[in-house]
Design a protein around this motif. Structure first.
Motif: not given
Length: 183
Positions: A90-98, A175-179
């Motif tokens: 599950i790919q996540m952005a680097a910052s909490a804000h993102e 999960l949806h965002q990561a396709a």
């Protein structure tokens, strides 16, 4: 005489040095099950995924805080979430804000283990944690704090965290965002 007595001391030092190198830093336990196993209907077993994700996150309790830390040598809050989620592809952005951007909120009383809780300081997201349990009088969260490193705590017992709680976001959003296919 001196060399023969120094050898056992050097050997002990070498053994302890190896032990500290191997076990002194955070050594996460690997998830016991493969990520994204399909259930009988061919869908991701969401409960299993949530349980594994939380179990993996807990294996880092006690790891130190490190500003901009993204690995087991030390984590900041978003680096910790990114590292744990990445283990499950599950790919996540680097910052909490993102990590909080473009993700709809869910009600706190409907939060499940594996969901994320975001904290703000004057409307800017500044911290994130992973929910591990949600009951009527407790909201258990595992997160990397600058003062204590990776800990699990009931944030409802802390005025500091209650005042800063901004929103809760479901794991399903990511999960949806990561396709990731749920089929």
């Amino acid at each position: 005489m001196k060399t023969t007595t120094q050898i056992p001391i050097l050997l002990k030092w070498a053994v302890w040095s190896c032990f500290i190198l191997l076990f002194g830093q955070c050594q996460p336990a690997r998830p016991s099950l493969q990520a994204y196993r399909l259930n009988k209907s061919g869908h991701v077993d969401e409960e299993q995924l949530r349980t594994e994700l939380v179990s993996f996150a807990r294996s880092f309790i006690g790891c130190k805080y490190k500003r901009a830390g993204k690995d087991k040598s030390g984590f900041d809050c978003s680096g910790f979430v990114k590292y744990v989620f990445n283990e499950y592809q599950i790919q996540m952005a680097a910052s909490a804000h993102e990590q909080a951007l473009n993700v709809s909120a869910t009600r706190t009383d409907e939060a499940l283990k594996g969901d994320l809780v975001f904290f703000s300081n004057q409307n800017k997201i500044v911290h994130v944690g992973i929910i591990t349990d949600n009951k009527k009088d407790r909201l258990m969260v595992i997160h990397s704090t600058s003062s204590k490193g990776v800990i699990e705590e009931n944030i409802l017992k802390s005025d500091y965290w209650i005042r800063r709680m901004h929103k809760v976001c479901s794991l399903n959003n990511y999960l949806h965002q990561a396709a990731v296919s749920l089929k």
